[in-house]
Each structure stands twice: as structure tokens, then as C-alpha cells.
Design an enzyme around this catalytic site. Structure first.
Site, mmCIF file in Angstrom:
data_model
loop_
_atom_site.group_PDB
_atom_site.id
_atom_site.type_symbol
_atom_site.label_atom_id
_atom_site.label_comp_id
_atom_site.label_asym_id
_atom_site.label_seq_id
_atom_site.Cartn_x
_atom_site.Cartn_y
_atom_site.Cartn_z
ATOM 1 N N SER A 145 2.264 98.403 -35.225
ATOM 2 C CA SER A 145 3.164 99.484 -34.824
ATOM 3 C C SER A 145 2.550 100.444 -33.820
ATOM 4 O O SER A 145 3.264 101.029 -33.011
ATOM 5 C CB SER A 145 3.636 100.264 -36.057
ATOM 6 O OG SER A 145 4.439 99.468 -36.875
ATOM 7 N N HIS A 209 1.649 105.991 -34.777
ATOM 8 C CA HIS A 209 2.854 105.844 -33.963
ATOM 9 C C HIS A 209 2.843 106.850 -32.813
ATOM 10 O O HIS A 209 3.127 106.514 -31.664
ATOM 11 C CB HIS A 209 4.100 106.089 -34.803
ATOM 12 C CG HIS A 209 4.293 105.100 -35.912
ATOM 13 N ND1 HIS A 209 5.333 105.185 -36.806
ATOM 14 C CD2 HIS A 209 3.590 104.010 -36.271
ATOM 15 C CE1 HIS A 209 5.264 104.186 -37.671
ATOM 16 N NE2 HIS A 209 4.204 103.462 -37.363
#
Length: 260
Positions: A145, A209
Site C-alpha cells: 500500500s 499511506h
């Protein structure tokens, strides 16, 4: 799926080949299938034996912040190896779908070699940033991610007017189309809020992220900010120059410290 869009009439346009994106997806899927998290490899046993194997596997190939900065050469490689390890089917499939939707156009714009180094470099730095902020943590961190968030950041700069179909739970999951400059900053804001509330321990590494997204956006701005085509970065090269549309993708899969 990328589609040409003009008024109320749409037609599907084939993406250009994106071999790096497809290879990354295939590699992540293969590694997951042969690892203990998939449940398909009988050599890892079952029950408590399987859980122990999963913990050992994540600790070996994932990032353990408390070990990363001790200077061990093996630990220094883990922010790279962790990009190809996932903790569950949901974790894997969500990440790969998102990489497929946004990675193909980004790869086409950057080129194969540049996209490869961009993906790996930003992914490494995203996990490294999370580890630096949680240097005392003993939890293992795995997943793509951070790198995929970098792809989102680059996509936002390169194609801000591409239409992204989103499913919003507070609107009964109705599929609504918004430009990328609305959807992706909204997603980043959610990560920021969640990162501020995240507690130490197993969960989602929202900070990874944010670091990845910021790196991707900054790289695209630095790399493509000068000499843009007349249509601007919001137009994709799909033949007749009309604005593009990105069809359904869920929210990015969580990048997480895994607790099997």
C-alpha cells in the site's frame, strides 16, 4: 478499466500494455499463494502451527521497526521485501485491484523503467518513514500500500480530471463518478485523520499511506511539472484527447501491521 467519455455516450478504449504493473501483480499473487497466509501450502501445517508460521514469515520478510535501525544488512532489505508480502486475501486483492486501476495509466505516462524504480523507491521510503516514526515497535509491517499510495499521488498530478467511480457507504454504496482531484485528496485526508487516531500495535499503517502519497505527488510534480503537453496533465492519451474515466475501484487496501 479506462474509458473514453463524451456527454452520455461512452466507449471502452484498450489500455496500452503495462507489463511492469502486470508483473508486479503476478509476483505479489504468486508470493502470497506459496506463503503461509494463503492457506494453500500444506507445508506450513494448520491451526496453531500455521499461526506461528505466519508470524515468523511476516517477521522475516516484513519490516520490524525495532530491528530496522540496528544496522543489520538483512533488516535494511525488508522495506523492499515487505512490498511483496500480504497478510490476507482481502489485503492482497484490494491492493492488486487498486494497482491495476491506477498503475496502468501511470506506467504508460512514466515509461516502464522509470515506473519500476518509482514504485520500488517510493514504496521503500514509505515503509522506512513509518518505521522511523515508530522506531520502538516490534510489530511486523507488510504490504504494497505504501508503493500503491505513491502511484495514487502521481496519478492525481498526471490525471487530475480522470473520472473515478467510487462507492460511498454513507450513500448506500451508490456508484458515483468524481474527478480524481476530488476523490484522491479526500482519501488522503481520511488517511491523515486515521493516522492521528491510530494507536500503537497491530492495525493499519496509515502513516505509510501518507508518506507514499506525498512522495508520489512530489515526484510527479518534479518530473512532469515542466514541458507538459497542451492538454495539461488532466488529459490522458487515448486517441482523440477526450477526458478519461476510471471505472470502479474500492478504497485502497490497508497497509498493515499483521496480526494473523
Amino acid at each position: 478499466m479506462i474509458g473514453d467519455w463524451n456527454g452520455t455516450v461512452g466507449r471502452v478504449v484498450r489500455n496500452r500494455p503495462a507489463p511492469v504493473t502486470y508483473a508486479l501483480i503476478a509476483l505479489c499473487c504468486l508470493i502470497f499463494l506459496i506463503g503461509p497466509a494463503s492457506g494453500f501450502n500444506p507445508s506450513y501445517g494448520s491451526g496453531d502451527e500455521l499461526l506461528a508460521a505466519q508470524r515468523a514469515y511476516f517477521r522475516r520478510w516484513g519490516v520490524v521497526p525495532g530491528e530496522l535501525f540496528e544496522g543489520a544488512p538483512r533488516a535494511a532489505l525488508t522495506p523492499a521485501t515487505a512490498l511483496f508480502v500480504h497478510g490476507s486475501w482481502v489485503h492482497l486483492l484490494g491492493n492488486m485491484l487498486f494497482l491495476y486501476v491506477f498503475g496502468t495509466m501511470t506506467e504508460d505516462r512514466m515509461g516502464r523503467v522509470e515506473f519500476t524504480f518509482f514504485y520500488l523507491g517510493c514504496g521503500y521510503l514509505a515503509l522506512l518513514g513509518y518505521a522511523a516514526a515508530n522506531a520502538e515497535s516490534s510489530q511486523s509491517l507488510v504490504g504494497a500500500s505504501g508503493a500503491i499510495s505513491a502511484v495514487l499521488g502521481a496519478f492525481l498530478y498526471l490525471f487530475p480530471r480522470a473520472r473515478v467511480t467510487s462507492l460511498l457507504p454513507f450513500l448506500f454504496f451508490l456508484p458515483l463518478r468524481f474527478p480524481a482531484w476530488v476523490v484522491l485528496p479526500f482519501w488522503a485526508a481520511l488517511q491523515w485523520v486515521a493516522a492521528g487516531r491510530a494507536a500503537q500495535g497491530p492495525g493499519v499503517a496509515y502513516l505509510a499511506h501518507l508518506v507514499g502519497f506525498g512522495l508520489g505527488l512530489l515526484y510527479a510534480w518534479a518530473r512532469f511539472g515542466m514541458g507538459r503537453p497542451k492538454g495539461g496533465p488532466g488529459r490522458a492519451a487515448v486517441g482523440d484527447g477526450r477526458a478519461t474515466r476510471v471505472k470502479p475501484a474500492p478504497a485502497p487496501a490497508p497497509e498493515g501491521e499483521n496480526q494473523p
